[in-house]
Design a protein around this motif. Structure first.
Motif, PDB file in Angstrom:
ATOM      1  N   THR A 291      33.927  44.536  33.407  1.00 49.10           N
ATOM      2  CA  THR A 291      34.312  43.044  33.211  1.00 49.10           C
ATOM      3  C   THR A 291      36.208  43.036  34.505  1.00 49.10           C
ATOM      4  O   THR A 291      35.880  43.874  35.129  1.00 49.10           O
ATOM      5  N   PHE A 292      36.311  41.943  34.072  1.00 50.84           N
ATOM      6  CA  PHE A 292      37.805  41.834  34.316  1.00 50.84           C
ATOM      7  C   PHE A 292      38.835  41.838  33.793  1.00 50.84           C
ATOM      8  O   PHE A 292      38.827  40.596  32.500  1.00 50.84           O
ATOM      9  N   LEU A 293      39.891  42.237  33.475  1.00 53.09           N
ATOM     10  CA  LEU A 293      40.889  42.520  31.848  1.00 53.09           C
ATOM     11  C   LEU A 293      42.308  41.906  32.761  1.00 53.09           C
ATOM     12  O   LEU A 293      42.238  41.607  33.682  1.00 53.09           O
ATOM     13  N   PRO A 294      42.447  40.904  31.322  1.00 49.66           N
ATOM     14  CA  PRO A 294      43.718  39.895  31.881  1.00 49.66           C
ATOM     15  C   PRO A 294      44.882  41.038  32.475  1.00 49.66           C
ATOM     16  O   PRO A 294      45.216  42.032  32.092  1.00 49.66           O
ATOM     17  N   GLY A 295      45.810  40.485  33.293  1.00 47.08           N
ATOM     18  CA  GLY A 295      46.305  41.309  33.800  1.00 47.08           C
ATOM     19  C   GLY A 295      46.362  42.357  35.042  1.00 47.08           C
ATOM     20  O   GLY A 295      47.076  42.209  35.946  1.00 47.08           O
ATOM     21  N   SER A 296      44.721  42.450  35.421  1.00 42.23           N
ATOM     22  CA  SER A 296      43.917  43.487  36.377  1.00 42.23           C
ATOM     23  C   SER A 296      43.919  42.814  37.756  1.00 42.23           C
ATOM     24  O   SER A 296      43.682  41.738  37.995  1.00 42.23           O
ATOM     25  N   ASP A 297      43.321  43.420  38.779  1.00 44.52           N
ATOM     26  CA  ASP A 297      43.361  42.960  39.810  1.00 44.52           C
ATOM     27  C   ASP A 297      42.074  42.618  40.511  1.00 44.52           C
ATOM     28  O   ASP A 297      41.425  43.540  40.142  1.00 44.52           O
ATOM     29  N   VAL A 298      41.319  41.592  40.333  1.00 49.02           N
ATOM     30  CA  VAL A 298      40.196  40.735  40.405  1.00 49.02           C
ATOM     31  C   VAL A 298      39.621  41.419  41.721  1.00 49.02           C
ATOM     32  O   VAL A 298      38.899  41.828  41.682  1.00 49.02           O
ATOM     33  N   ARG A 299      40.151  42.011  42.985  1.00 45.64           N
ATOM     34  CA  ARG A 299      39.786  43.178  44.084  1.00 45.64           C
ATOM     35  C   ARG A 299      39.192  44.348  43.476  1.00 45.64           C
ATOM     36  O   ARG A 299      37.992  44.873  43.683  1.00 45.64           O
ATOM     37  N   GLU A 300      39.627  44.490  42.101  1.00 44.14           N
ATOM     38  CA  GLU A 300      39.128  46.072  41.581  1.00 44.14           C
ATOM     39  C   GLU A 300      37.518  45.408  41.149  1.00 44.14           C
ATOM     40  O   GLU A 300      36.590  46.453  41.588  1.00 44.14           O
ATOM     41  N   THR A 301      37.316  44.180  40.906  1.00 47.91           N
ATOM     42  CA  THR A 301      35.973  43.909  39.854  1.00 47.91           C
ATOM     43  C   THR A 301      34.753  43.589  40.939  1.00 47.91           C
ATOM     44  O   THR A 301      33.986  44.295  41.779  1.00 47.91           O
ATOM     45  N   VAL A 302      35.492  42.962  42.035  1.00 46.14           N
ATOM     46  CA  VAL A 302      34.724  43.027  44.043  1.00 46.14           C
ATOM     47  C   VAL A 302      33.862  44.203  43.688  1.00 46.14           C
ATOM     48  O   VAL A 302      33.144  44.583  43.882  1.00 46.14           O
ATOM     49  N   ALA A 303      34.929  44.987  44.298  1.00 46.14           N
ATOM     50  CA  ALA A 303      35.354  46.585  44.820  1.00 46.14           C
ATOM     51  C   ALA A 303      34.014  47.303  44.217  1.00 46.14           C
ATOM     52  O   ALA A 303      33.220  47.535  44.101  1.00 46.14           O
ATOM     53  N   LEU A 304      33.768  46.825  42.861  1.00 46.36           N
ATOM     54  CA  LEU A 304      33.461  48.376  41.966  1.00 46.36           C
ATOM     55  C   LEU A 304      32.316  47.750  41.974  1.00 46.36           C
ATOM     56  O   LEU A 304      30.671  48.365  41.840  1.00 46.36           O
ATOM     57  N   CYS A 305      31.512  46.339  42.511  1.00 46.65           N
ATOM     58  CA  CYS A 305      30.670  45.201  42.324  1.00 46.65           C
ATOM     59  C   CYS A 305      30.134  45.742  43.156  1.00 46.65           C
ATOM     60  O   CYS A 305      28.368  46.341  43.440  1.00 46.65           O
ATOM     61  N   ARG A 306      30.879  45.821  44.234  1.00 48.10           N
ATOM     62  CA  ARG A 306      29.914  46.486  45.916  1.00 48.10           C
ATOM     63  C   ARG A 306      29.543  48.019  45.625  1.00 48.10           C
ATOM     64  O   ARG A 306      28.579  48.221  45.666  1.00 48.10           O
ATOM     65  N   ARG A 307      30.578  48.658  45.002  1.00 50.09           N
ATOM     66  CA  ARG A 307      30.251  50.361  44.492  1.00 50.09           C
ATOM     67  C   ARG A 307      28.871  49.893  44.120  1.00 50.09           C
ATOM     68  O   ARG A 307      27.943  51.255  44.172  1.00 50.09           O
ATOM     69  N   ILE A 308      28.534  49.154  43.106  1.00 52.04           N
ATOM     70  CA  ILE A 308      27.586  49.696  42.630  1.00 52.04           C
ATOM     71  C   ILE A 308      26.305  49.366  42.909  1.00 52.04           C
ATOM     72  O   ILE A 308      24.907  50.047  42.782  1.00 52.04           O
ATOM     73  N   ILE A 309      26.496  47.945  43.202  1.00 55.60           N
ATOM     74  CA  ILE A 309      25.152  47.839  44.445  1.00 55.60           C
ATOM     75  C   ILE A 309      24.789  49.012  45.427  1.00 55.60           C
ATOM     76  O   ILE A 309      23.762  49.683  45.831  1.00 55.60           O
ATOM     77  N   GLY A 310      25.338  50.022  45.581  1.00 58.36           N
ATOM     78  CA  GLY A 310      25.202  50.769  47.207  1.00 58.36           C
ATOM     79  C   GLY A 310      24.406  51.894  45.875  1.00 58.36           C
ATOM     80  O   GLY A 310      23.880  52.655  46.984  1.00 58.36           O
ATOM     81  N   GLU A 311      24.779  52.106  45.275  1.00 59.42           N
ATOM     82  CA  GLU A 311      24.182  53.131  43.755  1.00 59.42           C
ATOM     83  C   GLU A 311      22.834  52.904  43.722  1.00 59.42           C
ATOM     84  O   GLU A 311      22.146  53.591  42.656  1.00 59.42           O
ATOM     85  N   GLY A 312      22.792  51.698  44.097  1.00 60.93           N
ATOM     86  CA  GLY A 312      21.420  50.906  43.648  1.00 60.93           C
ATOM     87  C   GLY A 312      20.913  50.039  42.081  1.00 60.93           C
ATOM     88  O   GLY A 312      19.545  50.342  41.876  1.00 60.93           O
ATOM     89  N   PHE A 313      21.992  49.420  41.454  1.00 63.54           N
ATOM     90  CA  PHE A 313      22.732  48.627  40.562  1.00 63.54           C
ATOM     91  C   PHE A 313      22.657  47.214  41.007  1.00 63.54           C
ATOM     92  O   PHE A 313      22.961  46.862  42.170  1.00 63.54           O
ATOM     93  N   THR A 314      22.088  46.889  39.908  1.00 69.21           N
ATOM     94  CA  THR A 314      23.055  44.988  39.916  1.00 69.21           C
ATOM     95  C   THR A 314      23.864  44.971  39.048  1.00 69.21           C
ATOM     96  O   THR A 314      24.083  44.581  37.825  1.00 69.21           O
ATOM     97  N   PRO A 315      25.424  44.813  39.347  1.00 70.19           N
ATOM     98  CA  PRO A 315      26.503  44.281  38.381  1.00 70.19           C
ATOM     99  C   PRO A 315      26.243  42.898  38.204  1.00 70.19           C
ATOM    100  O   PRO A 315      25.724  41.582  38.948  1.00 70.19           O
ATOM    101  N   ILE A 316      26.957  42.414  37.605  1.00 62.17           N
ATOM    102  CA  ILE A 316      26.613  41.001  36.572  1.00 62.17           C
ATOM    103  C   ILE A 316      28.749  41.553  36.426  1.00 62.17           C
ATOM    104  O   ILE A 316      29.203  41.366  35.233  1.00 62.17           O
ATOM    105  N   PRO A 317      29.112  40.464  37.275  1.00 58.77           N
ATOM    106  CA  PRO A 317      30.601  41.127  37.265  1.00 58.77           C
ATOM    107  C   PRO A 317      31.105  40.079  35.584  1.00 58.77           C
ATOM    108  O   PRO A 317      30.326  38.264  35.517  1.00 58.77           O
ATOM    109  N   HIS A 318      32.786  39.776  35.519  1.00 59.35           N
ATOM    110  CA  HIS A 318      32.842  38.643  34.835  1.00 59.35           C
ATOM    111  C   HIS A 318      33.689  37.795  35.466  1.00 59.35           C
ATOM    112  O   HIS A 318      34.807  38.398  36.346  1.00 59.35           O
ATOM    113  N   ILE A 319      33.841  36.393  35.499  1.00 58.90           N
ATOM    114  CA  ILE A 319      35.040  35.582  35.644  1.00 58.90           C
ATOM    115  C   ILE A 319      35.585  35.260  35.151  1.00 58.90           C
ATOM    116  O   ILE A 319      34.891  34.434  33.828  1.00 58.90           O
TER     117      ILE A 319
END
Length: 303
Positions: A45-73
């Motif tokens: 998710t990318f929730l109102p008022g949050s930092d989009v960099r957190e979503t990007v960072a979590l996607c990168r982490r999820i890939i590192g753990e072997g999963f496919t992320p689907i980020p919200h825009i």
């Protein structure tokens, strides 16, 4: 439909389900491998008022753990075309992702040039970054932010876009608590020309109180009465509720209509990822029974 046929229908519906997570909830999850299998895509998710960099960072982490992320825009939270361009490059080129979820986002006034997902799609910026598979929002029980006429107009535009752009679109819906409003909505928009496949949002395994609060906040309409009835008994507010009835009834409805465009399930991890993933995998794996009345009973108790 026999109990065995109902069970098969449920398993088919939950095969390949997707899960949702947030940057905040991720802080409490040391490793997604403790909860999910690698073939389960994870919407971020990318929730109102949050930092989009957190979503990007979590996607990168999820890939590192072997999963496919689907980020919200979220269109209305994009402050400029450059911001969308940078975000699309981060997802499509740097992380190698092919799919995102594009929504308007829960912001009253746009922070930049985009007021809805259609303007983001029409910009071509996602395509140029290599993103060719996009989920868009669906509202089986309406939206507090849009009229029914506006929703239908947007759906017609998205169908035309999918037919002419070469981009694959599907509809990922808000969660509901009962199957009938969802099935009726799918039939209605199909009759009006929708051809996009639909992934139905399911509430996670959570207390009645938590589900009621999330349902009210999300603007869930007709089927909210299902949870309200349970909330009337204050002694049951903390009772954990799994969407067994929704799963059984929706699966039967989908199996009974060969033209139905509902193709799968998206789990909102309301109440926590541990219980919700356990329940969803049990249904996908057939680790449950269905009695003559169509009720689901898991082989193993929820954790």
């Amino acid at each position: 439909m026999t109990p065995d046929q109902r069970k098969t229908a449920v398993m088919e519906l939950f095969s390949g389900f997707t899960m949702e997570t947030t940057p905040k909830s991720a802080e409490k999850i040391p490793d997604y491998n403790e909860r999910l299998r690698h073939d389960t895509p994870i919407y971020v998710t990318f929730l109102p008022g949050s930092d989009v960099r957190e979503t990007v960072a979590l996607c990168r982490r999820i890939i590192g753990e072997g999963f496919t992320p689907i980020p919200h825009i979220a269109a209305r939270s994009l402050q400029s075309r450059d911001m969308l361009d940078n975000l699309a490059k981060a997802y499509g080129q740097e992380l190698g992702l092919k799919k995102v979820l594009c929504i308007a986002g829960g912001v009253d006034q746009p922070l930049g040039p985009f007021r809805d997902s259609m303007q983001v799609l029409d910009s071509g910026i996602l395509n140029k970054a290599g993103i060719t598979d996009i989920s868009v929002a669906g509202h089986p029980e309406g939206s507090p932010d849009m009229s029914d006429e506006a929703i239908q107009s947007a759906l017609e535009w998205k169908n035309k876009y999918a037919a002419t752009s070469g981009v694959s679109l599907d509809i990922c819906t808000q969660f509901a608590f009962e199957s009938q409003p969802v099935l009726a909505w799918e039939k209605r928009i199909r009759d009006l020309g929708n051809k996009l496949p639909i992934i139905v949002g399911f509430p996670g395994v959570a207390s009645i109180k938590t589900l009621l609060n999330f349902g009210l906040a999300a603007g869930v309409g007709q089927s909210l009465k299902f949870i309200r009835k349970r909330a009337m008994d204050v002694t049951k507010l903390l009772t954990v509720n799994a969407p067994d009835e929704l799963a059984a009834d929706l699966a039967v409805g989908v199996a009974g209509d060969p033209n139905c465009l509902i193709k799968g399930v998206h789990m909102y991890a309301i109440g926590g990822l541990k219980k919700t993933s356990f329940w969803a995998y049990a249904l996908a794996d057939g680790k449950f029974d269905v009695n003559e009345r169509g009720k689901i009973k898991l082989h193993d108790a929820l954790p």
